[in-house]
Design a protein around this motif. Structure first.
Motif, PDB file in Angstrom:
ATOM      1  N   LEU A  30      77.993  71.760  60.660  1.00 27.29           N
ATOM      2  CA  LEU A  30      76.901  71.697  61.693  1.00 27.29           C
ATOM      3  C   LEU A  30      77.379  72.926  62.553  1.00 27.29           C
ATOM      4  O   LEU A  30      76.395  73.261  63.358  1.00 27.29           O
ATOM      5  N   ASP A  31      78.707  72.950  63.022  1.00 23.07           N
ATOM      6  CA  ASP A  31      79.052  74.080  63.834  1.00 23.07           C
ATOM      7  C   ASP A  31      78.414  75.355  63.346  1.00 23.07           C
ATOM      8  O   ASP A  31      77.825  76.103  64.355  1.00 23.07           O
ATOM      9  N   GLN A  60      75.630  79.938  57.714  1.00 24.77           N
ATOM     10  CA  GLN A  60      75.825  78.788  56.664  1.00 24.77           C
ATOM     11  C   GLN A  60      77.286  78.752  56.257  1.00 24.77           C
ATOM     12  O   GLN A  60      78.121  79.873  55.955  1.00 24.77           O
ATOM     13  N   HIS A  61      78.024  77.801  56.122  1.00 22.95           N
ATOM     14  CA  HIS A  61      79.355  77.183  55.855  1.00 22.95           C
ATOM     15  C   HIS A  61      79.493  77.444  54.498  1.00 22.95           C
ATOM     16  O   HIS A  61      78.761  77.421  53.649  1.00 22.95           O
ATOM     17  N   ILE A  62      80.903  78.125  54.268  1.00 21.85           N
ATOM     18  CA  ILE A  62      81.130  78.529  53.034  1.00 21.85           C
ATOM     19  C   ILE A  62      81.122  77.382  52.060  1.00 21.85           C
ATOM     20  O   ILE A  62      80.732  77.590  50.963  1.00 21.85           O
ATOM     21  N   ASP A  63      81.446  76.036  52.677  1.00 22.48           N
ATOM     22  CA  ASP A  63      81.595  74.887  51.566  1.00 22.48           C
ATOM     23  C   ASP A  63      80.366  73.991  52.032  1.00 22.48           C
ATOM     24  O   ASP A  63      80.420  72.685  51.808  1.00 22.48           O
ATOM     25  N   TYR A  64      79.343  74.532  52.364  1.00 19.13           N
ATOM     26  CA  TYR A  64      78.107  73.755  52.747  1.00 19.13           C
ATOM     27  C   TYR A  64      77.426  72.726  51.707  1.00 19.13           C
ATOM     28  O   TYR A  64      77.524  71.748  51.886  1.00 19.13           O
ATOM     29  N   GLU A  65      77.639  73.436  50.519  1.00 22.32           N
ATOM     30  CA  GLU A  65      76.818  72.635  49.415  1.00 22.32           C
ATOM     31  C   GLU A  65      77.975  71.220  48.976  1.00 22.32           C
ATOM     32  O   GLU A  65      77.374  70.174  48.681  1.00 22.32           O
ATOM     33  N   LEU A  91      71.043  65.804  61.459  1.00 25.54           N
ATOM     34  CA  LEU A  91      70.196  66.698  62.028  1.00 25.54           C
ATOM     35  C   LEU A  91      70.965  67.833  62.698  1.00 25.54           C
ATOM     36  O   LEU A  91      72.195  67.401  63.285  1.00 25.54           O
ATOM     37  N   ASP A  92      70.560  69.054  62.623  1.00 29.21           N
ATOM     38  CA  ASP A  92      71.342  70.222  63.237  1.00 29.21           C
ATOM     39  C   ASP A  92      71.044  70.026  64.796  1.00 29.21           C
ATOM     40  O   ASP A  92      70.252  69.166  65.364  1.00 29.21           O
ATOM     41  N   PHE A 129      81.734  68.821  67.942  1.00 33.20           N
ATOM     42  CA  PHE A 129      82.748  69.375  67.180  1.00 33.20           C
ATOM     43  C   PHE A 129      83.249  70.696  68.426  1.00 33.20           C
ATOM     44  O   PHE A 129      82.585  71.405  68.705  1.00 33.20           O
ATOM     45  N   ASP A 130      84.512  70.422  68.594  1.00 34.69           N
ATOM     46  CA  ASP A 130      85.234  71.434  69.526  1.00 34.69           C
ATOM     47  C   ASP A 130      84.536  71.801  70.626  1.00 34.69           C
ATOM     48  O   ASP A 130      84.464  72.818  71.361  1.00 34.69           O
TER      49      ASP A 130
END
Length: 470
Positions: A80-81, A88-93, A119-120, A198-199
Motif C-alpha cells: 500500500l505504501d 507497484q511493489h515487487i511482491d504485489y501479487e 483500499l489504497d 506505515f512508517d
C-alpha cells in the motif's frame, strides 16, 4: 310513594350509584397508572435492546481493530505504501494472494462480516473478499495495478477518508457499496473503515461491511412487551438519502440482512407521526392519527464518534392497555345491573317484611276501633315487634280501663237503684206512718174513753186490743 319504591330509590342513591361511580373512576385512574408503568417498562425494554446491539457492535469492532495487527495485513502495508507513490511493489501479487487467503479463511470462520475491502490511499479497491471468496472482477485504472471496484473520483469521499482518526473505526457508505446497491437501495449498516498506516504515512484503509444477521437474531429473541412490533430507523441529518431509512420492521418482516429501498422512510410512516414527534423529543411516545397505535421510541447512537443515530421503536395497539380495563368496566356495569336487580328484590322483600306487619297493625287499629279483638302480629324486625307489643299493651290497657269503667258504672247504677229503693221506702213509710199516727191518736183517745167506761167484758177486750197498738 310506596315503601318499595322508597327503599329502592335510597338504596340506589346511597350505595349503587356511589359504588359504580367509584369503581369506574378507580378503573380509569388505575389504567392511567398502568399506562405510565407500561411506558417505563417499554422504555427499559428498548434500552435493553440497544444495549444488546451495542454489545454485538462492540464485539465486531474489537475484531475489526485487531485485523490490521495480523501478520498478513502487516506484510501488505509496504504494498500500500508503494501504491501511495503510484508504484507497484515487487511482491504485489504474492502478498495480495497471502492477504486474500487470510481474509477468506477469516471470514469463513467468523461470520460477522459480509465484505472485506483493502483500499489504497485514493480509495480504490485493491482487494475485495465476499462470502469467503476473492472478487474476480478487475477494472483498469490509472493506477499501476488492476482494481476490483470502479475507480473513485469523489473528492468529498477522499477528503472524508483522509480526515478519519487513527486506531478507530468510522462508519461511512463507500461509493463502491453505493454503486453495487444502486441509487434506489440503501445498505443497512454503512461500511466500517479502519485507517492503515506505515512508517508514519496513511497508506490505505480496511473497509468491512458488517452482516446484519447477528442483530436480527438479537431482535428476534428480544421481548415484545404487550405484543408490540419492533421498528428501527436511521437518523442522519447530513445524508438525505439515508435520513429516516427504515432498517428493521416487524410488519414487513424486513431485517438487517436485506438492503432497503430508499422509499422506506420513517417520514412516510403513518403520515409522519413518529417523525414529527421525534423532532420535538429524542425519546417518548407518538400516537397514530387514528388513535389505534402507540409508538414508543428511544434514540440510540450505534456508531462511535458519529452523530448518526437509530430510533428503536415499539408499535403497540392501544387495545393492549385499554382492553383489560374495558373488561373490568364491563364487569362493573354487569355487577351494577345485578346489584340493581338485587336492590329491587331487597326492596320487595324488605317492603314486605316492613309493610305487611304495618298493614296488619293498621287493620288491628280498625278492628280495635270497631270493638273487635285484634290479631297477634309477628315480625322478625325488632322495631315492628316493639310497635306490635306496644299496641297490644295499649289495647290491653284500654280493655282493662273499659272493664273497670263498666264495673264502676255498674256499681254506680246499683247505688242509684238502692238509693231509689230507699227513697221509695221512705215515701211509702211516710205515707203509711201518717194514717197510723192518726189511728194511734184515735186509739189513745178511745183507750182513755174506754178506761173510764170499761165496765163490761166486751169493753175490756176492746181496751186490750187498743193498748196493743202502742
Amino acid at each position: 310513594m310506596k315503601l318499595k319504591s322508597y327503599i329502592f330509590r335510597w338504596v340506589t342513591l346511597v350505595t349503587l350509584l356511589p359504588a359504580t361511580a367509584l369503581g369506574l373512576f378507580s378503573s380509569y385512574y388505575v389504567q392511567d397508572l398502568y399506562h405510565q408503568d407500561a411506558m417505563q417498562d417499554i422504555q427499559h425494554s428498548l434500552e435493553n435492546i440497544s444495549v444488546e446491539i451495542s454489545h454485538s457492535f462492540q464485539d465486531a469492532q474489537n475484531l475489526m481493530l485487531k485485523l490490521p495487527e495480523s501478520q498478513a495485513m502487516q506484510q501488505f502495508l509496504p504494498v500500500l505504501d508503494e501504491a501511495r507513490l503510484n508504484e507497484q511493489h515487487i511482491d504485489y501479487e504474492y502478498k495480495l494472494y497471502i492477504l486474500s487467503a487470510f481474509l477468506s479463511q477469516y471470514q469463513s470462520v467468523i461470520s460477522l462480516f459480509d465484505t472485506f475491502r483493502i483500499l489504497d490511499v485514493r480509495g480504490n479497491t485493491l482487494l475485495k473478499i465476499r462470502n469467503g471468496k476473492e472478487s474476480l472482477t478487475r477494472y483498469e485504472s490509472f493506477e499501476p495495478y488492476a482494481i476490483m471496484d470502479k475507480e473513485v473520483f469523489q473528492a468529498e469521499m477522499l477528503k472524508a477518508l483522509s480526515e478519519l482518526a487513527d486506531d478507530t473505526i468510522s462508519f461511512l457508505e463507500l461509493p463502491q457499496t453505493r454503486d453495487e446497491l444502486g441509487q434506489e437501495t440503501n445498505s443497512v449498516i454503512p461500511d466500517g473503515i479502519v485507517p492503515l498506516n506505515f512508517d508514519g504515512h496513511r497508506v490505505g484503509y480496511l473497509a468491512i461491511t458488517i452482516q446484519g444477521d447477528r442483530i436480527d437474531q438479537i431482535l428476534e429473541l428480544s421481548t415484545r412487551l404487550y405484543n408490540g412490533l419492533l421498528l428501527i430507523a436511521e437518523i442522519d441529518e447530513e445524508n438525505s438519502v439515508r435520513n429516516g431509512q427504515i432498517l428493521y420492521n416487524d410488519n414487513s418482516l424486513s431485517g438487517f440482512t436485506q438492503p432497503k429501498s430508499t422509499t422506506e422512510k420513517l417520514q412516510n410512516l403513518d403520515g409522519g407521526t413518529i417523525w414529527d414527534t421525534y423532532q420535538k423529543s429524542p425519546y417518548g411516545l407518538a400516537v397514530s392519527n387514528n388513535n389505534k397505535q402507540s409508538y414508543y421510541y428511544i434514540e440510540y447512537f450505534p456508531y462511535p464518534g458519529s452523530l448518526t443515530s437509530w430510533l428503536i421503536i415499539s408499535e403497540i395497539q392501544q387495545q393492549a392497555f385499554s382492553t383489560p380495563f374495558e373488561h373490568i368496566r364491563t364487569g362493573i356495569w354487569l355487577l351494577s345491573g345485578i346489584a340493581v336487580l338485587g336492590s329491587l328484590l331487597l326492596a320487595h322483600f324488605a317492603s314486605r317484611a316492613i309493610s305487611t306487619p304495618i298493614s296488619h297493625l293498621a287493620e288491628n287499629l280498625k278492628t280495635f276501633a270497631d270493638g273487635q279483638r285484634p290479631k297477634k302480629i309477628k315480625s322478625p324486625i325488632d322495631e315492628i315487634q316493639q310497635s306490635s307489643a306496644s299496641f297490644d299493651y295499649m289495647a290491653k290497657t284500654l280493655n282493662t280501663a273499659q272493664q273497670e269503667r263498666k264495673k264502676a258504672e255498674k256499681m254506680m247504677l246499683q247505688s242509684a237503684k238502692l238509693a231509689s229503693l230507699g227513697q221509695m221506702a221512705a215515701g211509702i213509710g211516710h205515707d203509711i206512718n201518717n194514717p197510723l199516727n192518726n189511728i194511734r191518736s184515735l186509739s189513745r183517745l178511745m183507750r182513755r174513753s174506754l178506761e173510764q167506761q170499761a165496765e163490761d167484758s166486751r169493753d175490756k177486750t176492746m181496751l186490750e186490743d187498743i193498748c196493743s197498738l202502742d
